[in-house]
Design a protein around this motif. Sequence first.
Motif: not given
Length: 337
Positions: A56-57, A59, A89-90, A92
């Motif tokens: 879900d991320e 980076l 997706k988040k 970062l």
Amino acid sequence: MDLDGDGHTDLISGSWPGEIFFFRGSPRCSFAAPVKLKDKSGKTINIGGGRFESADEFLLIGDATFEENAKGKTVIRFEGEDIEIPEAKKGLIGGTASSVHAVDWNADGKIDLLIGEVEGRVYLVPNEAKGKGLAFGKERALYAGGKVIQVPGGDAGPFAADWDGDGKTDLLVGAGDGSVWFYRNVGTAREPELASGVQLVSPGENTQGPDASREPRRGVRAKICAVDYDGDGRLDLLVGDYARHRRPEPTAQEKAKQARAYKDLVEVGKQYRELDSKLSGPKAVKDKVEREKAEREIQAVDKRRKELRKVAVPREYEHHGWVWLFKRTPAKRSAFR
């Protein structure tokens, strides 16, 4: 430190994103704009940096920013590239908090890099140039006593020096908990081998709450320099840190200043609310010229309001970066009977 061998002192620095920045020195003791150091393949040096994805991320660890592209979509701009964040997706951005020391680690006449990072490890980036110049190779983690070095609290800050005076380069490392560690070179100058770490300086503190000190105390995130500070022929330690402590009790003069600022703050607050009502709510003005005037005025009032708030309502804690001197004492001699 003359990194490029041109006879002028240069500067080198780690960074929160992780890249290593080089400030080239000039004859007049000034420095050029920083550039990121690259390895011999042309890749920017950032140990632990790069792109990482989970379920879900997304980076990105490195010197990156969030930007909006021509399509109005948020992207991560990194190394001149706009990277789209995968759907659902988040996005970062993180860093490795690199700390760097340039030294001829293996006595071959070429400057290598020692790089500490946020997890507390220390890496050697060897200079593999055939002659003079810089050609940095692949990094490798340094071991001590057969184990990978990892200082307590992370945030390793390496420094190389002949600490024990045996003619070989040893390793000193500042740690995230504020302690300082010594790793003796039990190998040779050309082939260093490090013994297990010995703590030279105890941890600092970074306390909040009623137990927090109002006086300067040693903090955390130790960064170090070994130098003969007092000219007695022995290396001393300079230890920089990050420290936080409660603000001292204000003096009578400071209390009076705070009271005046609070009184002014109340009046400025009224001005701000009056201007805000012209820009929003049922009384908002519709005339373009009046709105633009109100916008300019509220910006000036808001600036003044923030300035007064700093004086009238000071923060409970102060943040500092102290530098502490630890003077070396003569070694005790054993008594023989």
